[in-house]
Motif scaffolding. Structure first.
Motif, PDB file in Angstrom:
ATOM      1  N   ALA A  64       0.829  -1.205   0.000  1.00 60.43           N
ATOM      2  CA  ALA A  64       0.000   0.000   0.000  1.00 60.43           C
ATOM      3  C   ALA A  64       0.866   1.258   0.000  1.00 60.43           C
ATOM      4  N   GLU A  65       1.887   1.271   0.837  1.00 58.84           N
ATOM      5  CA  GLU A  65       2.772   2.448   0.897  1.00 58.84           C
ATOM      6  C   GLU A  65       3.493   2.661  -0.431  1.00 58.84           C
ATOM      7  N   MET A  66       3.933   1.600  -1.064  1.00 58.89           N
ATOM      8  CA  MET A  66       4.597   1.718  -2.369  1.00 58.89           C
ATOM      9  C   MET A  66       3.618   2.249  -3.416  1.00 58.89           C
ATOM     10  N   LYS A  67       2.385   1.745  -3.417  1.00 61.21           N
ATOM     11  CA  LYS A  67       1.383   2.201  -4.393  1.00 61.21           C
ATOM     12  C   LYS A  67       1.043   3.673  -4.186  1.00 61.21           C
ATOM     13  N   MET A  68       1.149   4.149  -2.922  1.00 60.87           N
ATOM     14  CA  MET A  68       0.864   5.558  -2.637  1.00 60.87           C
ATOM     15  C   MET A  68       2.098   6.435  -2.817  1.00 60.87           C
TER      16      MET A  68
END
Length: 174
Positions: free
Chosen positions: A132-136
């Protein structure tokens, strides 16, 4: 001069009669644990759409303040505590699945972190937060989560996460 105020009578919520302790039936009581369970049941019903499931579960989880009757170890307490913990994990895992499917990475990270807080050795939750952090676009946060995971595993287990999990995470961090 002394005040002539009379002492206010303190309500007696607990009654002791005939060697039994009961709640005083003259009062209405709000027990958030019952509401938590009711919301779980509504949300987990088979015919509930994801939008409503989210509402029920998020409201239920807002009531969850940790283990029920923490510090009490009678068998009846432990059974109820385990049941409510199971409700908690089921709701959080369902929400993670819903938010993952809907690509709501902010909520995915939020509930994955909640799961990690309750179970700090949950490899899937770490993977979900990192993804999730990478996608954001928060690469630095993702790397911090991974470092925290490694540290937690070494402290708790004396070893690192599984090779499969490490490979998945390292692939995400590229």
């Amino acid at each position: 001069e002394k005040s002539s105020k009379s002492k206010e009578k303190v309500p007696e919520f607990i009654v002791y009669e005939n060697q039994r302790i009961t709640l005083n039936p003259n009062y209405l009581y709000y027990i958030d644990a019952f509401e938590f369970e009711e919301l779980y049941k509504k949300g987990s019903a088979g015919n509930v759409i994801d939008k409503d499931r989210i509402l029920y579960y998020e409201e239920a989880l807002s009531l969850f303040k940790g283990e029920l009757l923490e510090g009490y170890y009678q068998p009846w307490c432990e059974e109820i505590r385990e049941q409510y913990n199971n409700y908690f994990f089921s709701m959080v895992e369902d929400l993670i699945g819903i938010y993952k499917k809907g690509a709501d990475y902010e909520k995915l990270a939020e509930y994955s972190r909640m799961l990690i807080k309750a179970d700090n050795l949950n490899e899937d939750a770490y993977i979900d937060v990192i993804e999730a952090e990478m996608k954001m676009g928060s690469d630095a946060k993702a790397k911090e989560v991974y470092k925290s995971m490694i540290k937690t595993y070494k402290k708790e287990l004396g070893e690192e996460p599984s090779a499969e999990t490490k490979n998945k995470i390292e692939e995400l961090l590229k």
